[in-house]
Scaffold this active site. Structure first.
Site, PDB file in Angstrom:
ATOM      1  N   ASN A   1       1.362   6.127  10.618  1.00 34.86           N
ATOM      2  CA  ASN A   1       0.078   6.114   9.930  1.00 34.86           C
ATOM      3  C   ASN A   1      -0.854   5.241  10.760  1.00 34.86           C
ATOM      4  O   ASN A   1      -0.755   4.023  10.731  1.00 34.86           O
ATOM      5  CB  ASN A   1       0.263   5.527   8.513  1.00 34.86           C
ATOM      6  CG  ASN A   1      -1.064   5.344   7.792  1.00 34.86           C
ATOM      7  OD1 ASN A   1      -2.108   5.784   8.263  1.00 34.86           O
ATOM      8  ND2 ASN A   1      -1.024   4.675   6.641  1.00 34.86           N
TER       9      ASN A   1
ATOM     10  N   LYS B   1      -3.866   4.640  10.407  1.00 37.79           N
ATOM     11  CA  LYS B   1      -4.943   4.014   9.625  1.00 37.79           C
ATOM     12  C   LYS B   1      -6.279   4.219  10.367  1.00 37.79           C
ATOM     13  O   LYS B   1      -6.437   5.244  11.040  1.00 37.79           O
ATOM     14  CB  LYS B   1      -4.613   2.558   9.329  1.00 37.79           C
ATOM     15  CG  LYS B   1      -3.222   2.435   8.672  1.00 37.79           C
ATOM     16  CD  LYS B   1      -2.913   1.108   8.088  1.00 37.79           C
ATOM     17  CE  LYS B   1      -1.495   1.140   7.477  1.00 37.79           C
ATOM     18  NZ  LYS B   1      -1.137  -0.118   6.835  1.00 37.79           N
TER      19      LYS B   1
ATOM     20  N   HIS C   1      -1.665   6.003  -0.664  1.00 38.94           N
ATOM     21  CA  HIS C   1      -1.346   4.791   0.088  1.00 38.94           C
ATOM     22  C   HIS C   1      -1.898   3.575  -0.670  1.00 38.94           C
ATOM     23  O   HIS C   1      -2.961   3.661  -1.284  1.00 38.94           O
ATOM     24  CB  HIS C   1      -1.954   4.867   1.493  1.00 38.94           C
ATOM     25  CG  HIS C   1      -1.437   3.788   2.392  1.00 38.94           C
ATOM     26  ND1 HIS C   1      -1.925   2.502   2.346  1.00 38.94           N
ATOM     27  CD2 HIS C   1      -0.438   3.786   3.308  1.00 38.94           C
ATOM     28  CE1 HIS C   1      -1.253   1.756   3.220  1.00 38.94           C
ATOM     29  NE2 HIS C   1      -0.348   2.517   3.815  1.00 38.94           N
TER      30      HIS C   1
ATOM     31  N   GLU D   1      -3.448   1.098   0.264  1.00 41.69           N
ATOM     32  CA  GLU D   1      -4.819   0.724   0.643  1.00 41.69           C
ATOM     33  C   GLU D   1      -5.842   1.601  -0.082  1.00 41.69           C
ATOM     34  O   GLU D   1      -6.919   1.144  -0.449  1.00 41.69           O
ATOM     35  CB  GLU D   1      -4.974   0.809   2.181  1.00 41.69           C
ATOM     36  CG  GLU D   1      -4.233  -0.341   2.846  1.00 41.69           C
ATOM     37  CD  GLU D   1      -3.713  -0.051   4.249  1.00 41.69           C
ATOM     38  OE1 GLU D   1      -4.170   0.910   4.886  1.00 41.69           O
ATOM     39  OE2 GLU D   1      -2.829  -0.816   4.695  1.00 41.69           O
TER      40      GLU D   1
ATOM     41  N   GLU E   1       6.559   1.818  -0.103  1.00 42.89           N
ATOM     42  CA  GLU E   1       5.891   0.822   0.724  1.00 42.89           C
ATOM     43  C   GLU E   1       5.566  -0.402  -0.128  1.00 42.89           C
ATOM     44  O   GLU E   1       4.536  -0.432  -0.815  1.00 42.89           O
ATOM     45  CB  GLU E   1       4.592   1.394   1.297  1.00 42.89           C
ATOM     46  CG  GLU E   1       4.791   2.573   2.220  1.00 42.89           C
ATOM     47  CD  GLU E   1       3.668   2.695   3.243  1.00 42.89           C
ATOM     48  OE1 GLU E   1       3.982   2.704   4.428  1.00 42.89           O
ATOM     49  OE2 GLU E   1       2.490   2.742   2.848  1.00 42.89           O
TER      50      GLU E   1
ATOM     51  N   GLY F   1       1.790  -4.728   6.959  1.00 41.33           N
ATOM     52  CA  GLY F   1       0.950  -5.466   7.904  1.00 41.33           C
ATOM     53  C   GLY F   1       1.161  -6.964   7.881  1.00 41.33           C
ATOM     54  O   GLY F   1       0.373  -7.711   8.448  1.00 41.33           O
TER      55      GLY F   1
ATOM     56  N   SER G   1       5.954  -3.061   7.825  1.00 43.41           N
ATOM     57  CA  SER G   1       6.411  -3.855   8.983  1.00 43.41           C
ATOM     58  C   SER G   1       7.699  -3.324   9.603  1.00 43.41           C
ATOM     59  O   SER G   1       8.538  -4.102  10.044  1.00 43.41           O
ATOM     60  CB  SER G   1       6.543  -5.332   8.600  1.00 43.41           C
ATOM     61  OG  SER G   1       5.295  -5.837   8.157  1.00 43.41           O
TER      62      SER G   1
HETATM   63  P1  13P Z   1       2.713  -1.674   8.804  1.00 41.01           P
HETATM   64  O1  13P Z   1       3.827  -0.934   9.506  1.00 41.01           O
HETATM   65  O2  13P Z   1       1.615  -2.085   9.724  1.00 41.01           O
HETATM   66  O3  13P Z   1       3.238  -2.777   7.951  1.00 41.01           O
HETATM   67  O4  13P Z   1       2.019  -0.620   7.810  1.00 41.01           O
HETATM   68  C1  13P Z   1       2.817   0.115   6.949  1.00 41.01           C
HETATM   69  C2  13P Z   1       1.980   1.139   6.292  1.00 41.01           C
HETATM   70  O5  13P Z   1       1.123   0.842   5.492  1.00 41.01           O
HETATM   71  C3  13P Z   1       2.217   2.544   6.675  1.00 41.01           C
HETATM   72  O6  13P Z   1       1.568   3.423   5.809  1.00 41.01           O
END
Ligand code: 13P
Length: 252
Positions: free
Chosen positions: A9, A11, A95, A97, A167, A173, A212
């Protein structure tokens, strides 16, 4: 058994030049073997270029979000049929976010999930608890609410053509990965929740872990019985890092 899906992803990252380099690196380094597949999810403006570049390779392409509507006066939105038209195989829905920053509710996410399916694009439904929720001991009920909204709307049969991603928000992150045991516990719970409605579909649905994930911790996670892949943010932005996870998948 279930195949492993390693999904990046991206982002809101990338540029035409950076993406071309990243995709070329991934395509060139796809590990040998079977039982796994690779997916990249670029931002909307780059989807067509990445689909064209990945064409004929083992790398699939997905989007990060989609409208619940088919077409019409929805300025700034992207319809599921458009994703299918472009050659996207997957789309991420719900997601954390999107839920936290853009106010997407579980009902909204369920509508997007169904719209994607109806357009022939495989939805990757994200679920996960925040740190406060985990510390309050409500992880399972938070996930049940997010999952049930989709199970109730779309029906368990929809999960024959969908993917789930667990997740934990506190692991996204932050560098704070869930331990393989913590992740496995929740994955087993999710599978059991689906199995309450269909044991057959529960046995087949891929459940990815996200938060992560990187080359160093991928093998420990991917060898858990209910972890069928990864949804990777930061480590999906460099071919070398993404391929290290793909290697772990090829060997799991
Ligand atoms: P990270 O791998 O940067 O922690 O992000 C995970 C994520 O949100 C994937 O959708």
């Amino acid at each position: 058994m279930r195949d492993i899906l390693v999904a990046g992803n991206w982002k809101m990252n990338g540029s035409s030049a950076a993406n071309a380099e990243l995709v070329a690196g991934i395509v060139a380094g796809v590990p040998k073997g079977s039982g796994f597949s690779l997916l990249v999810c670029p931002p909307f403006p780059y989807l067509a270029a990445v689909v064209a570049q990945a064409d004929g390779s083992a790398v699939k392409v997905g989007a990060q979000n989609v409208s619940e509507h088919k077409k019409g006066a929805f300025t700034g939105e992207v319809a599921p049929g458009m994703l299918g038209d472009l050659g996207c195989d997957y789309v991420i829905v719900g997601h954390s976010e999107r839920r936290a920053l853009y106010g997407e509710t579980s009902e909204h996410v369920a509508a997007k999930f169904q719209a994607a399916l109806a357009a022939g694009v495989t939805p990757i439904l994200c679920v996960g608890e925040s740190l406060e929720e985990r510390e309050a001991g409500t992880t399972q009920s938070v996930i049940d609410e997010q999952l049930d909204a989709v199970l109730d709307t779309a029906g368990v049969g929809a999960f024959a053509a969908a993917v789930i991603a667990y997740e934990p928000v506190w692991a996204i992150g932050t560098g704070m990965t869930a331990t393989p045991e913590q992740a496995q516990d929740v994955h087993a719970h999710i599978r059991a929740r689906v199995a309450e409605q269909s044991a057959e579909i529960a046995a087949k649905v891929q459940i990815l872990y996200g938060g992560s994930m990187k080359g160093e911790n991928a093998a420990g996670l991917l060898t858990q019985p209910d972890i069928d892949g990864g949804l990777i943010g930061g480590a999906s932005l460099k071919a070398e890092d993404f391929l290290a996870i793909a290697e772990a998948a090829a060997q799991a």
